[in-house]
Design a protein around this motif. Sequence first.
Motif, PDB file in Angstrom:
ATOM      1  N   ILE A   1      18.542 -44.671   9.912  1.00  0.00           N
ATOM      2  CA  ILE A   1      19.645 -43.780  10.275  1.00  0.00           C
ATOM      3  C   ILE A   1      19.250 -42.344   9.944  1.00  0.00           C
ATOM      4  CG2 ILE A   1      22.047 -43.177   9.840  1.00  0.00           C
ATOM      5  CD1 ILE A   1      22.436 -46.092   8.912  1.00  0.00           C
ATOM      6  N   GLN A   2      19.350 -41.482  10.934  1.00  0.00           N
ATOM      7  CA  GLN A   2      19.121 -40.054  10.731  1.00  0.00           C
ATOM      8  C   GLN A   2      20.307 -39.348  11.381  1.00  0.00           C
ATOM      9  OE1 GLN A   2      15.269 -38.794  12.026  1.00  0.00           O
ATOM     10  NE2 GLN A   2      15.345 -36.912  10.855  1.00  0.00           N
TER      11      GLN A   2
ATOM     12  N   GLU B   1      18.895 -35.626   5.779  1.00  0.00           N
ATOM     13  CA  GLU B   1      19.209 -36.816   4.999  1.00  0.00           C
ATOM     14  C   GLU B   1      18.800 -38.050   5.797  1.00  0.00           C
ATOM     15  OE1 GLU B   1      22.873 -36.891   2.488  1.00  0.00           O
ATOM     16  OE2 GLU B   1      23.368 -38.542   3.836  1.00  0.00           O
ATOM     17  N   TRP B   2      17.865 -38.806   5.249  1.00  0.00           N
ATOM     18  CA  TRP B   2      17.359 -39.997   5.913  1.00  0.00           C
ATOM     19  C   TRP B   2      17.849 -41.232   5.183  1.00  0.00           C
ATOM     20  CZ3 TRP B   2      11.435 -39.026   6.994  1.00  0.00           C
ATOM     21  CH2 TRP B   2      11.303 -37.915   7.829  1.00  0.00           C
ATOM     22  N   HIS B   3      18.268 -42.243   5.942  1.00  0.00           N
ATOM     23  CA  HIS B   3      18.739 -43.510   5.365  1.00  0.00           C
ATOM     24  C   HIS B   3      17.809 -44.637   5.799  1.00  0.00           C
ATOM     25  CE1 HIS B   3      22.803 -42.248   3.961  1.00  0.00           C
ATOM     26  NE2 HIS B   3      22.563 -41.274   4.827  1.00  0.00           N
ATOM     27  N   TYR B   4      17.249 -45.322   4.828  1.00  0.00           N
ATOM     28  CA  TYR B   4      16.460 -46.523   5.077  1.00  0.00           C
ATOM     29  C   TYR B   4      17.334 -47.694   4.646  1.00  0.00           C
ATOM     30  CZ  TYR B   4      12.329 -43.656   5.811  1.00  0.00           C
ATOM     31  OH  TYR B   4      11.436 -42.752   6.309  1.00  0.00           O
TER      32      TYR B   4
ATOM     33  N   LEU C   1       8.161 -47.868  -2.950  1.00  0.00           N
ATOM     34  CA  LEU C   1       9.109 -47.050  -3.708  1.00  0.00           C
ATOM     35  C   LEU C   1       8.425 -46.339  -4.869  1.00  0.00           C
ATOM     36  CD1 LEU C   1      12.082 -46.533  -3.300  1.00  0.00           C
ATOM     37  CD2 LEU C   1      12.580 -48.317  -4.949  1.00  0.00           C
ATOM     38  N   SER C   2       7.450 -46.994  -5.483  1.00  0.00           N
ATOM     39  CA  SER C   2       6.739 -46.364  -6.598  1.00  0.00           C
ATOM     40  C   SER C   2       5.812 -45.235  -6.121  1.00  0.00           C
ATOM     41  CB  SER C   2       5.943 -47.410  -7.381  1.00  0.00           C
ATOM     42  OG  SER C   2       4.921 -47.950  -6.581  1.00  0.00           O
ATOM     43  N   GLN C   3       5.368 -45.288  -4.866  1.00  0.00           N
ATOM     44  CA  GLN C   3       4.505 -44.233  -4.321  1.00  0.00           C
ATOM     45  C   GLN C   3       5.306 -43.030  -3.830  1.00  0.00           C
ATOM     46  OE1 GLN C   3       1.724 -45.657  -1.378  1.00  0.00           O
ATOM     47  NE2 GLN C   3       1.468 -47.601  -2.454  1.00  0.00           N
ATOM     48  N   LEU C   4       6.613 -43.189  -3.688  1.00  0.00           N
ATOM     49  CA  LEU C   4       7.480 -42.120  -3.199  1.00  0.00           C
ATOM     50  C   LEU C   4       7.712 -41.094  -4.310  1.00  0.00           C
ATOM     51  CD1 LEU C   4       9.042 -41.560  -0.571  1.00  0.00           C
ATOM     52  CD2 LEU C   4      10.994 -42.705  -1.593  1.00  0.00           C
TER      53      LEU C   4
ATOM     54  N   ASP D   1      20.061 -49.837   0.485  1.00  0.00           N
ATOM     55  CA  ASP D   1      20.162 -48.528   1.122  1.00  0.00           C
ATOM     56  C   ASP D   1      19.382 -47.517   0.291  1.00  0.00           C
ATOM     57  OD1 ASP D   1      20.892 -46.443   2.769  1.00  0.00           O
ATOM     58  OD2 ASP D   1      22.894 -46.244   1.947  1.00  0.00           O
ATOM     59  N   LEU D   2      18.394 -46.889   0.891  1.00  0.00           N
ATOM     60  CA  LEU D   2      17.610 -45.836   0.266  1.00  0.00           C
ATOM     61  C   LEU D   2      17.913 -44.546   1.005  1.00  0.00           C
ATOM     62  CD1 LEU D   2      15.272 -44.910  -1.649  1.00  0.00           C
ATOM     63  CD2 LEU D   2      13.713 -45.503   0.202  1.00  0.00           C
ATOM     64  N   VAL D   3      18.414 -43.541   0.286  1.00  0.00           N
ATOM     65  CA  VAL D   3      18.776 -42.262   0.895  1.00  0.00           C
ATOM     66  C   VAL D   3      17.816 -41.199   0.382  1.00  0.00           C
ATOM     67  CG1 VAL D   3      20.590 -40.546   1.213  1.00  0.00           C
ATOM     68  CG2 VAL D   3      21.199 -42.957   0.960  1.00  0.00           C
ATOM     69  N   LEU D   4      17.145 -40.517   1.304  1.00  0.00           N
ATOM     70  CA  LEU D   4      16.202 -39.449   0.960  1.00  0.00           C
ATOM     71  C   LEU D   4      16.749 -38.132   1.495  1.00  0.00           C
ATOM     72  CD1 LEU D   4      12.840 -41.185   1.925  1.00  0.00           C
ATOM     73  CD2 LEU D   4      14.008 -41.201  -0.272  1.00  0.00           C
ATOM     74  N   THR D   5      16.732 -37.095   0.658  1.00  0.00           N
ATOM     75  CA  THR D   5      17.221 -35.784   1.058  1.00  0.00           C
ATOM     76  C   THR D   5      16.059 -34.808   1.055  1.00  0.00           C
ATOM     77  OG1 THR D   5      19.317 -36.321  -0.004  1.00  0.00           O
ATOM     78  CG2 THR D   5      18.962 -34.026   0.579  1.00  0.00           C
ATOM     79  N   PHE D   6      15.956 -34.039   2.129  1.00  0.00           N
ATOM     80  CA  PHE D   6      14.882 -33.058   2.291  1.00  0.00           C
ATOM     81  C   PHE D   6      15.462 -31.656   2.299  1.00  0.00           C
ATOM     82  CE2 PHE D   6      13.258 -36.941   4.125  1.00  0.00           C
ATOM     83  CZ  PHE D   6      11.939 -36.961   3.720  1.00  0.00           C
ATOM     84  N   ASP D   7      14.644 -30.695   1.876  1.00  0.00           N
ATOM     85  CA  ASP D   7      14.999 -29.280   1.962  1.00  0.00           C
ATOM     86  C   ASP D   7      13.782 -28.543   2.499  1.00  0.00           C
ATOM     87  OD1 ASP D   7      16.407 -26.919   1.725  1.00  0.00           O
ATOM     88  OD2 ASP D   7      15.842 -26.615  -0.377  1.00  0.00           O
ATOM     89  N   ASN D   8      13.902 -27.994   3.695  1.00  0.00           N
ATOM     90  CA  ASN D   8      12.803 -27.313   4.384  1.00  0.00           C
ATOM     91  C   ASN D   8      11.575 -28.206   4.533  1.00  0.00           C
ATOM     92  OD1 ASN D   8      14.247 -24.927   4.762  1.00  0.00           O
ATOM     93  ND2 ASN D   8      13.644 -24.153   2.740  1.00  0.00           N
ATOM     94  N   GLY D   9      11.798 -29.490   4.860  1.00  0.00           N
ATOM     95  CA  GLY D   9      10.694 -30.412   5.100  1.00  0.00           C
ATOM     96  C   GLY D   9      10.071 -31.005   3.858  1.00  0.00           C
ATOM     97  N   THR D  10      10.659 -30.758   2.675  1.00  0.00           N
ATOM     98  CA  THR D  10      10.129 -31.284   1.413  1.00  0.00           C
ATOM     99  C   THR D  10      11.157 -32.205   0.770  1.00  0.00           C
ATOM    100  OG1 THR D  10       8.904 -29.230   1.100  1.00  0.00           O
ATOM    101  CG2 THR D  10       9.141 -30.652  -0.815  1.00  0.00           C
ATOM    102  N   LEU D  11      10.708 -33.364   0.294  1.00  0.00           N
ATOM    103  CA  LEU D  11      11.592 -34.335  -0.339  1.00  0.00           C
ATOM    104  C   LEU D  11      12.125 -33.778  -1.657  1.00  0.00           C
ATOM    105  CD1 LEU D  11      12.761 -37.212  -0.244  1.00  0.00           C
ATOM    106  CD2 LEU D  11      10.708 -37.990  -1.418  1.00  0.00           C
ATOM    107  N   THR D  12      13.460 -33.714  -1.779  1.00  0.00           N
ATOM    108  CA  THR D  12      14.062 -33.150  -2.988  1.00  0.00           C
ATOM    109  C   THR D  12      14.892 -34.156  -3.770  1.00  0.00           C
ATOM    110  OG1 THR D  12      15.982 -32.383  -1.718  1.00  0.00           O
ATOM    111  CG2 THR D  12      14.182 -30.820  -2.056  1.00  0.00           C
ATOM    112  N   LYS D  13      15.355 -35.233  -3.134  1.00  0.00           N
ATOM    113  CA  LYS D  13      16.240 -36.180  -3.833  1.00  0.00           C
ATOM    114  C   LYS D  13      16.025 -37.580  -3.305  1.00  0.00           C
ATOM    115  CE  LYS D  13      21.156 -36.569  -4.972  1.00  0.00           C
ATOM    116  NZ  LYS D  13      22.495 -36.023  -4.635  1.00  0.00           N
ATOM    117  N   ILE D  14      15.964 -38.551  -4.227  1.00  0.00           N
ATOM    118  CA  ILE D  14      15.807 -39.971  -3.884  1.00  0.00           C
ATOM    119  C   ILE D  14      16.981 -40.724  -4.504  1.00  0.00           C
ATOM    120  CG2 ILE D  14      14.371 -42.027  -4.097  1.00  0.00           C
ATOM    121  CD1 ILE D  14      11.973 -40.115  -4.558  1.00  0.00           C
TER     122      ILE D  14
END
Length: 105
Positions: free
Chosen positions: A60-61, A68-71, A39-42, A89-102
Amino acid sequence: MKKSVLILCAALSLGACSLFPPPYKVPVTQGNLVTQDQLSQLKIGMSESQVTYLLGKPMIQDTFKPDEWHYVYTSQYATSETKQSEVTDLVLTFDNGTLTKIKNH
């Protein structure tokens, strides 16, 4: 006489079974375990392939929200003394293949 002695022995034998401790029940874990080190490397701005390399494939994808990816990690302990469950639950949001929200729940 023999019949009553046999019934008494059977009743005492069955009553002795309650003296044994309950069987051990293994905790049931499912999903992606994300450690604090991972998590610290993200970082915001990482690509999807970098996140996949660091955390693995998401649990979950959503088809309707592919960015939006769910770990999700679940652990349930079902012993007679402890009846608890842990959900992460860790939710990651991408925009055009780039991580924008954790979002970490």
